[in-house]
Design an enzyme around this catalytic site. Structure first.
Site, PDB file in Angstrom:
ATOM      1  N   ASP A  34       0.914  -0.544  -9.901  1.00 31.28           N
ATOM      2  CA  ASP A  34      -0.195  -1.008  -9.057  1.00 31.28           C
ATOM      3  C   ASP A  34      -1.059  -1.945  -9.885  1.00 31.28           C
ATOM      4  O   ASP A  34      -1.169  -1.785 -11.107  1.00 31.28           O
ATOM      5  CB  ASP A  34      -1.038   0.183  -8.545  1.00 31.28           C
ATOM      6  CG  ASP A  34      -1.787  -0.153  -7.262  1.00 31.28           C
ATOM      7  OD1 ASP A  34      -1.428   0.377  -6.193  1.00 31.28           O
ATOM      8  OD2 ASP A  34      -2.729  -0.988  -7.331  1.00 31.28           O
ATOM      9  N   LYS A 202       9.767  -1.856  13.522  1.00 30.35           N
ATOM     10  CA  LYS A 202       8.470  -1.308  13.109  1.00 30.35           C
ATOM     11  C   LYS A 202       7.349  -1.821  14.022  1.00 30.35           C
ATOM     12  O   LYS A 202       6.518  -1.051  14.519  1.00 30.35           O
ATOM     13  CB  LYS A 202       8.198  -1.685  11.649  1.00 30.35           C
ATOM     14  CG  LYS A 202       6.812  -1.356  11.161  1.00 30.35           C
ATOM     15  CD  LYS A 202       6.559   0.137  11.137  1.00 30.35           C
ATOM     16  CE  LYS A 202       5.092   0.428  10.887  1.00 30.35           C
ATOM     17  NZ  LYS A 202       4.780   1.843  11.013  1.00 30.35           N
ATOM     18  N   CYS A 258      -3.178   0.650  10.639  1.00 32.34           N
ATOM     19  CA  CYS A 258      -1.926   0.059  11.124  1.00 32.34           C
ATOM     20  C   CYS A 258      -2.022  -0.522  12.523  1.00 32.34           C
ATOM     21  O   CYS A 258      -1.786  -1.711  12.724  1.00 32.34           O
ATOM     22  CB  CYS A 258      -0.813   1.100  11.082  1.00 32.34           C
ATOM     23  SG  CYS A 258      -0.329   1.499   9.407  1.00 32.34           S
TER      24      CYS A 258
HETATM   25  N1  NAD Z   1      -1.062   3.697   5.930  1.00 30.39           N
HETATM   26  C1  NAD Z   1      -0.145   3.974   6.834  1.00 30.39           C
HETATM   27  O1  NAD Z   1      -0.249   4.937   7.603  1.00 30.39           O
HETATM   28  C2  NAD Z   1       1.066   3.100   6.968  1.00 30.39           C
HETATM   29  C3  NAD Z   1       2.171   3.564   7.709  1.00 30.39           C
HETATM   30  C4  NAD Z   1       3.293   2.745   7.804  1.00 30.39           C
HETATM   31  C5  NAD Z   1       3.287   1.489   7.219  1.00 30.39           C
HETATM   32  N2  NAD Z   1       2.193   1.061   6.520  1.00 30.39           N
HETATM   33  C6  NAD Z   1       2.254  -0.258   5.895  1.00 30.39           C
HETATM   34  O2  NAD Z   1       2.486  -0.068   4.493  1.00 30.39           O
HETATM   35  C7  NAD Z   1       1.784  -1.061   3.727  1.00 30.39           C
HETATM   36  C8  NAD Z   1       0.871  -0.387   2.726  1.00 30.39           C
HETATM   37  O3  NAD Z   1      -0.115   0.334   3.448  1.00 30.39           O
HETATM   38  P1  NAD Z   1      -1.086   1.379   2.730  1.00 30.39           P
HETATM   39  O4  NAD Z   1      -1.899   2.013   3.797  1.00 30.39           O
HETATM   40  O5  NAD Z   1      -0.290   2.225   1.787  1.00 30.39           O
HETATM   41  O6  NAD Z   1      -1.990   0.360   1.874  1.00 30.39           O
HETATM   42  P2  NAD Z   1      -3.044   0.703   0.743  1.00 30.39           P
HETATM   43  O7  NAD Z   1      -4.087  -0.337   0.817  1.00 30.39           O
HETATM   44  O8  NAD Z   1      -3.424   2.153   0.798  1.00 30.39           O
HETATM   45  O9  NAD Z   1      -2.213   0.513  -0.620  1.00 30.39           O
HETATM   46  C9  NAD Z   1      -1.757  -0.726  -1.082  1.00 30.39           C
HETATM   47  C10 NAD Z   1      -1.694  -0.670  -2.600  1.00 30.39           C
HETATM   48  O10 NAD Z   1      -1.040  -1.835  -3.092  1.00 30.39           O
HETATM   49  C11 NAD Z   1      -1.689  -2.243  -4.285  1.00 30.39           C
HETATM   50  N3  NAD Z   1      -1.354  -3.649  -4.548  1.00 30.39           N
HETATM   51  C12 NAD Z   1      -1.813  -4.761  -3.935  1.00 30.39           C
HETATM   52  N4  NAD Z   1      -1.236  -5.864  -4.467  1.00 30.39           N
HETATM   53  C13 NAD Z   1      -0.366  -5.424  -5.416  1.00 30.39           C
HETATM   54  C14 NAD Z   1       0.544  -6.065  -6.296  1.00 30.39           C
HETATM   55  N5  NAD Z   1       0.688  -7.395  -6.302  1.00 30.39           N
HETATM   56  N6  NAD Z   1       1.261  -5.317  -7.150  1.00 30.39           N
HETATM   57  C15 NAD Z   1       1.126  -3.975  -7.159  1.00 30.39           C
HETATM   58  N7  NAD Z   1       0.277  -3.299  -6.347  1.00 30.39           N
HETATM   59  C16 NAD Z   1      -0.445  -4.019  -5.478  1.00 30.39           C
HETATM   60  C17 NAD Z   1      -3.151  -1.973  -4.001  1.00 30.39           C
HETATM   61  O11 NAD Z   1      -3.912  -1.918  -5.200  1.00 30.39           O
HETATM   62  C18 NAD Z   1      -3.060  -0.637  -3.266  1.00 30.39           C
HETATM   63  O12 NAD Z   1      -3.116   0.443  -4.192  1.00 30.39           O
HETATM   64  C19 NAD Z   1       1.067  -1.948   4.755  1.00 30.39           C
HETATM   65  O13 NAD Z   1       1.885  -3.042   5.049  1.00 30.39           O
HETATM   66  C20 NAD Z   1       0.962  -1.034   5.959  1.00 30.39           C
HETATM   67  O14 NAD Z   1       0.895  -1.765   7.173  1.00 30.39           O
HETATM   68  C21 NAD Z   1       1.101   1.840   6.365  1.00 30.39           C
END
Ligand code: NAD
Length: 431
Positions: A34, A202, A258
């Site tokens: 991260d 999705k 989402c």
């Molecule tokens: N949260 C959900 O319920 C959910 C469910 C299904 C899909 N998604 C999808 O999954 C993806 C992530 O969602 P999330 O809720 O986990 O996001 P989040 O914001 O909780 O986590 C994203 C993480 O990525 C890190 N990050 C950003 N740029 C980076 C890089 N270049 N290298 C390494 N780390 C990096 C951030 O610091 C953060 O910790 C999104 O596309 C979301 O739409 C989310």
């Protein structure tokens, strides 16, 4: 057990951390990356950046298989499959902001032995453009797999371990087979397809769920106009096996990290491709209006909201999570403040950070004492055990809007409340 292959997970948010801990539980060594150094330092100390039921225990149990770094190199050295779980928030135009995904793509070295496995939700066509970029930059040996994530915050660990299905979109090379093998122990139905279709699955799944929510909310609004009770209506239609019971709970609208952004992204994806997605436009608009209807209900009871004290119970966009992204409570709080009301909020885990003018307190009693009205915004189970007669007695006016139809109308009226809910005209009682 067969030997499990090490994997990399880029992004340790809700999806990344659950995926990482889940695969560690299945026996994989997992190399997490991260860019947020504080998050990584915390994870190394065993501190979780998010609240998700069961996740702390899963991470603790698999600590020796989970490795954390801000550096990509250990993941590249140890793993072939690099899961991407970085955020894809909306831009001003409503398109998905793919800058974090682009940053990951840029950071990949030329390689014939690695694959990016996309867990982040991206527009259909993103995989094709990433493969084009790889080819243009002499990284054509990099494989690409779309493996969209369907976990739900609040039950993410269980969703990882018992998925309804696993979707793998790939070009038929080694990487797709490797991802299928990785998920095999979960014994879930597998949908294997091309990358564009996996990406669309999705977006379409989320759109279908949102459509059901806006549909039942509109039925609720008609119930209010006609004197019917949407809870009974939903029960009555839910028994129909062609319809099913899930996602038929009327309320104050959907939020979260989402649905709002993915609906906008799909709407823009369609528009950019020359198609006007009429149903989805209506779904989004209904949801925006739904979040605001509570204000009208409060005004019906209280008249002008200026100077009134309103208690909001629940800040998270749903129970069992601390996630407040696009939460209806924030829209409500903003609208109440602009009407001149005072807003006090309670939530067992979520914080109101970022919303000036709202006071957050530690107990339901403190939030409601002396209030002119209370709005139940998030159906936290704790609210079922509250001493409602005592709450009603300590309020300036015992008005409640049950924004999730969680409470029993008769009991609430017996507790002394003027009770209102969503789509329950038949049980609202005299005003
Ligand atoms: N949260 C959900 O319920 C959910 C469910 C299904 C899909 N998604 C999808 O999954 C993806 C992530 O969602 P999330 O809720 O986990 O996001 P989040 O914001 O909780 O986590 C994203 C993480 O990525 C890190 N990050 C950003 N740029 C980076 C890089 N270049 N290298 C390494 N780390 C990096 C951030 O610091 C953060 O910790 C999104 O596309 C979301 O739409 C989310």
């Amino acid at each position: 057990m067969h030997e499990r292959e090490p994997i990399g997970v880029i992004g340790t948010g809700y999806v990344g951390l659950v995926t990482a801990a889940g695969f560690a539980e299945l026996g994989n060594e997992v190399f997490c990356v991260d860019i947020d150094a504080d998050k990584i330092r915390g994870l190394e100390r065993g501190e979780l950046p998010i609240y998700e039921p069961g996740l702390a225990e899963l991470v603790e149990r698999n600590r020796e298989r989970m490795h954390f770094s801000t550096d990509l190199q250990p993941a590249l050295d140890q793993a072939r499959l690099l899961f991407v779980a970085v955020g894809t928030p909306p831009t001003y135009s409503g398109d998905a902001d793919l800058s974090a995904v682009d940053a990951v793509v840029d950071a990949m070295p030329p390689s014939d032995r690695h694959a990016l496995v996309m867990k982040s939700t991206v527009p259909s066509g993103t995989g094709a453009s990433i493969k084009r970029i790889f080819a243009e930059r002499g990284k054509g040996g990099f494989s690409y797999v779309s493996c969209p994530e369907f976990l739900k915050e609040g039950s993410a660990v269980a969703d990882f371990l018992h998925p309804d299905r696993v979707v793998v979109g790939d070009d038929g090379d080694w990487a797709g087979d490797a991802v299928v093998a990785l998920y095999a122990p979960l014994d879930a139905p597998l949908v294997r397809t091309d990358v564009k279709s996996a990406e669309m699955i999705k977006l379409a799944a989320n759109a279908a769920l949102m459509t059901r929510i806006s549909f039942i909310n509109e039925i609720a609004n008609v119930c209010e106009a006609t004197g019917a009770d949407v809870v009974k209506v939903a029960e009555g239609i839910g028994h129909d096996r062609r319809i099913g019971k899930s996602f038929l709970r009327a309320g104050v609208g959907f939020g979260g990290s989402c649905f709002p952004k993915d609906s906008l992204a799909l709407k823009q994806l369609a528009a950019n491709s020359g198609y006007h997605f009429q149903v989805l436009n209506a779904v989004i608009e209904v949801n925006e209006l739904q979040k605001r209807r509570v204000i009208g209900k409060l005004a019906d009871r209280l008249g002008s909201l200026r100077g009134k004290r309103i208690a909001l119970l629940g800040l998270a966009f749903k129970p069992h999570t601390d996630d407040t992204r696009e939460a209806p409570a924030f829209v409500l709080a903003g609208r109440l403040l602009s009407e001149g009301a005072g807003v006090v909020a309670w939530d067992p885990v979520a914080r109101i950070d970022g919303l000036a003018g709202v006071e957050q307190v530690a107990t339901v009693e403190a939030a409601t004492r002396g209030a002119d009205a209370v709005v139940l915004v998030t159906e936290w189970p704790e609210l079922a055990d509250v001493d409602w007669p005592a709450i009603a007695a300590a309020m300036r006016r015992p008005v409640i809007v049950d924004g999730r139809n969680m409470l029993d109308p008769d009991s609430m009226r017996a507790a002394g409340f003027q009770y209102d809910a969503i789509g329950r005209a038949a049980s609202n009682g005299p005003r």
